[in-house]
Motif scaffolding. Sequence first.
Motif, PDB file in Angstrom:
ATOM      1  N   LEU A 158       6.780  -0.227  -9.131  1.00  0.00           N
ATOM      2  CA  LEU A 158       6.557   1.144  -8.660  1.00  0.00           C
ATOM      3  C   LEU A 158       7.675   2.089  -9.075  1.00  0.00           C
ATOM      4  O   LEU A 158       7.432   3.244  -9.391  1.00  0.00           O
ATOM      5  N   SER A 159       8.888   1.556  -9.063  1.00  0.00           N
ATOM      6  CA  SER A 159      10.031   2.419  -9.411  1.00  0.00           C
ATOM      7  C   SER A 159      10.208   2.571 -10.913  1.00  0.00           C
ATOM      8  O   SER A 159      11.053   3.334 -11.368  1.00  0.00           O
ATOM      9  N   GLY A 160       9.427   1.826 -11.695  1.00  0.00           N
ATOM     10  CA  GLY A 160       9.458   1.973 -13.144  1.00  0.00           C
ATOM     11  C   GLY A 160      10.572   1.204 -13.827  1.00  0.00           C
ATOM     12  O   GLY A 160      10.992   1.527 -14.927  1.00  0.00           O
ATOM     13  N   VAL A 183       7.742  -3.591  -5.868  1.00  0.00           N
ATOM     14  CA  VAL A 183       8.554  -2.380  -5.682  1.00  0.00           C
ATOM     15  C   VAL A 183       9.232  -1.996  -6.995  1.00  0.00           C
ATOM     16  O   VAL A 183       9.314  -0.824  -7.340  1.00  0.00           O
ATOM     17  N   GLN A 203       0.802  -1.218   0.000  1.00  0.00           N
ATOM     18  CA  GLN A 203       0.000   0.000   0.000  1.00  0.00           C
ATOM     19  C   GLN A 203       0.842   1.277   0.000  1.00  0.00           C
ATOM     20  O   GLN A 203       0.296   2.365   0.162  1.00  0.00           O
ATOM     21  N   ALA A 204       2.145   1.131  -0.185  1.00  0.00           N
ATOM     22  CA  ALA A 204       3.019   2.302  -0.181  1.00  0.00           C
ATOM     23  C   ALA A 204       2.686   3.203  -1.363  1.00  0.00           C
ATOM     24  O   ALA A 204       2.447   2.724  -2.479  1.00  0.00           O
ATOM     25  N   PRO A 205       2.675   4.525  -1.144  1.00  0.00           N
ATOM     26  CA  PRO A 205       2.289   5.447  -2.221  1.00  0.00           C
ATOM     27  C   PRO A 205       3.354   5.612  -3.305  1.00  0.00           C
ATOM     28  O   PRO A 205       3.030   5.919  -4.446  1.00  0.00           O
ATOM     29  N   ASP A 206       4.625   5.430  -2.939  1.00  0.00           N
ATOM     30  CA  ASP A 206       5.681   5.594  -3.936  1.00  0.00           C
ATOM     31  C   ASP A 206       6.781   4.561  -3.712  1.00  0.00           C
ATOM     32  O   ASP A 206       6.768   3.811  -2.728  1.00  0.00           O
ATOM     33  N   ALA A 207       7.732   4.531  -4.625  1.00  0.00           N
ATOM     34  CA  ALA A 207       8.785   3.508  -4.604  1.00  0.00           C
ATOM     35  C   ALA A 207       9.705   3.666  -3.396  1.00  0.00           C
ATOM     36  O   ALA A 207      10.173   2.671  -2.839  1.00  0.00           O
ATOM     37  N   ALA A 208       9.961   4.899  -2.979  1.00  0.00           N
ATOM     38  CA  ALA A 208      10.863   5.120  -1.847  1.00  0.00           C
ATOM     39  C   ALA A 208      10.276   4.552  -0.559  1.00  0.00           C
ATOM     40  O   ALA A 208      10.962   3.861   0.206  1.00  0.00           O
ATOM     41  N   ALA A 209       9.007   4.825  -0.318  1.00  0.00           N
ATOM     42  CA  ALA A 209       8.344   4.310   0.879  1.00  0.00           C
ATOM     43  C   ALA A 209       8.241   2.791   0.820  1.00  0.00           C
ATOM     44  O   ALA A 209       8.433   2.097   1.820  1.00  0.00           O
ATOM     45  N   ALA A 210       7.960   2.277  -0.370  1.00  0.00           N
ATOM     46  CA  ALA A 210       7.857   0.825  -0.534  1.00  0.00           C
ATOM     47  C   ALA A 210       9.209   0.160  -0.291  1.00  0.00           C
ATOM     48  O   ALA A 210       9.281  -0.923   0.290  1.00  0.00           O
TER      49      ALA A 210
END
Length: 86
Positions: free
Chosen positions: A83-85, A80, A37-44
Amino acid sequence: MPRIKSAKKRMHLSRKWTVQNRAARARIRTAVKKVRQAPDAAAAGTSLLEAVALLDRAGRTNLIHPNRVARVKSQLQAHVSRLSGR
């Protein structure tokens, strides 16, 4: 109720470990949800480190089957990466 001393002890220890195992599984489920549920790659990514540590510990102690630990870790890492692309 057990009448034999060793059976009483086993019942006591079984209850103790049941509580500990349930708490450990709850911590793992929470950590995995944080990654998903992390909003972005850094938090994930930061949540992933915590989740992997908990999963590895659970796998070593056979709290969770080692193959399941590997599968969940792989799925989280793939999430992850998406999310980071990469």
